[in-house]
Design an enzyme around this catalytic site. Structure first.
Site, PDB file in Angstrom:
ATOM      1  N   LYS A 170      50.608 -11.335   4.713  1.00 44.87           N
ATOM      2  CA  LYS A 170      50.278 -10.680   3.445  1.00 44.87           C
ATOM      3  C   LYS A 170      50.418  -9.185   3.674  1.00 44.87           C
ATOM      4  O   LYS A 170      50.163  -8.689   4.774  1.00 44.87           O
ATOM      5  CB  LYS A 170      48.824 -10.992   3.064  1.00 44.87           C
ATOM      6  CG  LYS A 170      48.545 -10.808   1.606  1.00 44.87           C
ATOM      7  CD  LYS A 170      48.918 -12.043   0.826  1.00 44.87           C
ATOM      8  CE  LYS A 170      48.699 -11.872  -0.657  1.00 44.87           C
ATOM      9  NZ  LYS A 170      49.065 -13.082  -1.407  1.00 44.87           N
ATOM     10  N   GLY A 191      41.072 -19.637 -17.644  1.00 46.95           N
ATOM     11  CA  GLY A 191      42.154 -18.699 -17.330  1.00 46.95           C
ATOM     12  C   GLY A 191      43.479 -19.242 -17.834  1.00 46.95           C
ATOM     13  O   GLY A 191      44.243 -19.839 -17.080  1.00 46.95           O
ATOM     14  N   VAL A 245      49.443 -19.850 -14.579  1.00 43.07           N
ATOM     15  CA  VAL A 245      49.135 -21.123 -13.916  1.00 43.07           C
ATOM     16  C   VAL A 245      48.462 -22.089 -14.900  1.00 43.07           C
ATOM     17  O   VAL A 245      48.901 -23.222 -15.098  1.00 43.07           O
ATOM     18  CB  VAL A 245      48.228 -20.889 -12.683  1.00 43.07           C
ATOM     19  CG1 VAL A 245      47.766 -22.218 -12.092  1.00 43.07           C
ATOM     20  CG2 VAL A 245      48.967 -20.068 -11.639  1.00 43.07           C
ATOM     21  N   GLY A 246      47.384 -21.626 -15.542  1.00 43.12           N
ATOM     22  CA  GLY A 246      46.575 -22.507 -16.388  1.00 43.12           C
ATOM     23  C   GLY A 246      47.327 -23.041 -17.599  1.00 43.12           C
ATOM     24  O   GLY A 246      47.235 -24.229 -17.928  1.00 43.12           O
TER      25      GLY A 246
END
Ligand code: NAD
Length: 393
Positions: free
Chosen positions: A100, A200, A204-205
């Site tokens: 990361k 959310g 994604v959701g």
């Protein structure tokens, strides 16, 4: 490990007054047998560039991990996220390790300034060839195109330069929908008519809701940072997606009951999908959930204590690093020059297989799914490490 720094009066003062062991404890206190293999600090005073790269583990191959930009990022956050990527990539069976990078700064700064910082960071990390940049909070496809332009390696690129637009296509939501389907044999309900609640309603959701609705599930509630919309008879997923695409909130939807943002936790359903922030389900909120299955779209949405509580109360939790790996699988496919169809097929195949394996082992051994997933994943990383002369680099 390399530490580059420029001299400022404050920095000299800090360095001279810092305890002698400061550097050691700050970097090595979270090191274990899996990593991190390498930590690089980048400081370029001419453009006020401050960044950190943590390469956690590269046994399986070059590490893929996002570049996060925010004013309050930290070395520890970077290291935790790098480890999460090691586990996620190993869980997905990808030939990639985990890493990361973080860049200190407001991601909404003027575009020219942001481009300068991102190009600067890419140049500074040009020779860390075992790290492949990807997008994360505060960075997007354009940022990855700048990185690719500088050093020739990045994923999450714009379509015009070979990218697969994973958020537009819903790669992670697609994977999450298959995680849910693969878990159904371990549940006492079917998908037809199953009530789902999404916390959310973003990339994604909303895509997870779209794919699951296409298979017969009913979206009864969705939330975003402004609030919750609830309709026990079912909400129009495509209508809500169109509303969000206009920059509006789910609470602007003309039908349904409008509730507070966190009321989404209390609504009865079969499938509850956290797809917003970390740690939203903790010891305090876990007893409020009235669901049978938690499909973790967000990273670390449940604290370990909350997950244990849910396990003891018969709620099945599909661990984030197994269930939400669709995005990184798509990125790995892009890295190899693969196309959208192949990427989506691979996401379906890998996530279904992993969920089945994790749930079978969890039930066989009487442990929570996360414990089974951690064991499976750690074993994969250690097997990859066993083929190497040096354990970490
Ligand atoms: P996004 O920005 O597209 O959507 C996030 C949504 O959550 C927005 O609608 C926002 O309004 C809402 N939100 C923010 N705070 C909230 C809160 N407290 N309560 C309810 N809603 C809230 O982001 P995304 O790409 O969909 O990512 C969502 C989560 O999934 C993040 O945790 C991210 O790290 C994780 N994740 C994303 C991907 C991916 O491919 N995008 C992959 C793996 C994990």
């Amino acid at each position: 490990m390399s530490v580059e720094s420029g001299d400022t009066r404050a920095a000299v003062l800090r360095r001279e007054t810092a305890p002698r062991e400061y550097e050691m404890t700050s970097i090595f206190e979270f090191a274990d047998h899996l990593g991190p293999a390498k930590v690089v600090h980048v400081w370029e005073p001419s453009i006020e560039l401050r960044g950190v790269l943590v390469v956690d583990n590269v046994a399986a191959g070059p590490a893929i991990g996002g570049l996060r930009m925010a004013p309050d990022v930290s070395l520890v956050e970077c290291a935790r996220l790098a480890r999460a990527m090691t586990l996620k990539n190993a869980a997905a069976g990808l030939p990639h390790g985990g890493a990361k990078s973080v860049l200190y700064g407001d991601p909404k700064m003027p575009r020219e300034q942001k481009e300068r910082l991102i190009r600067g960071l890419a140049c500074a990390l040009r020779d860390v060839r075992e790290y492949v940049f990807g997008p994360d909070m505060g960075t997007d496809e354009a940022c990855m195109a700048w990185v690719k332009d500088e050093i020739g390696r990045a994923i999450g690129l714009p379509r015009e330069v070979g990218g697969i637009p994973l958020d537009e296509l819903g790669a992670t939501g697609w994977g999450l929908s298959h995680a849910v389907e693969a878990a159904l044999p371990y549940c006492t309900f079917g998908l037809a008519g199953a009530r789902m609640v999404v916390q959310g309603f973003g990339a994604v959701g909303s895509h997870a809701a779209r794919f699951l609705a296409a298979k017969g599930a009913t979206l009864v509630a969705a939330s975003d940072s402004q609030g919750t919309v609830y309709d026990p008879l079912g909400l129009d997923v495509e209508g809500l997606r169109a509303l969000k695409a206009q920059g509006k909130s789910v609470v602007d939807w003309p039908a349904g009951e409008k509730l507070d943002r966190d009321a989404v936790i209390d609504l009865a359903c079969e499938i509850w999908i956290p797809a917003a922030r970390p740690d939203v389900i903790d010891e305090r909120t876990a007893p409020r959930l009235r669901t049978r299955l938690v499909a973790q779209g967000a990273n670390l949405p449940c604290t370990p204590e909350a997950e244990q509580y849910l396990h003891e109360h018969g709620v099945l939790c599909l661990p984030d690093f197994i269930a939400n790996a669709g995005g990184v699988i798509c990125g790995a496919m892009e890295y190899r020059g693969g196309g959208e169809t192949a990427a989506f097929d691979m996401i379906r195949e890998k996530i279904r297989h992993n969920i089945e394996q994790v749930l079978t082992e969890a039930i066989r051994d009487g442990v929570p799914p996360r414990a089974a997933a951690m064991r499976l994943t750690t074993e994969r990383v250690q097997r990859a490490m066993s083929y190497r002369r040096w354990r970490l680099f």
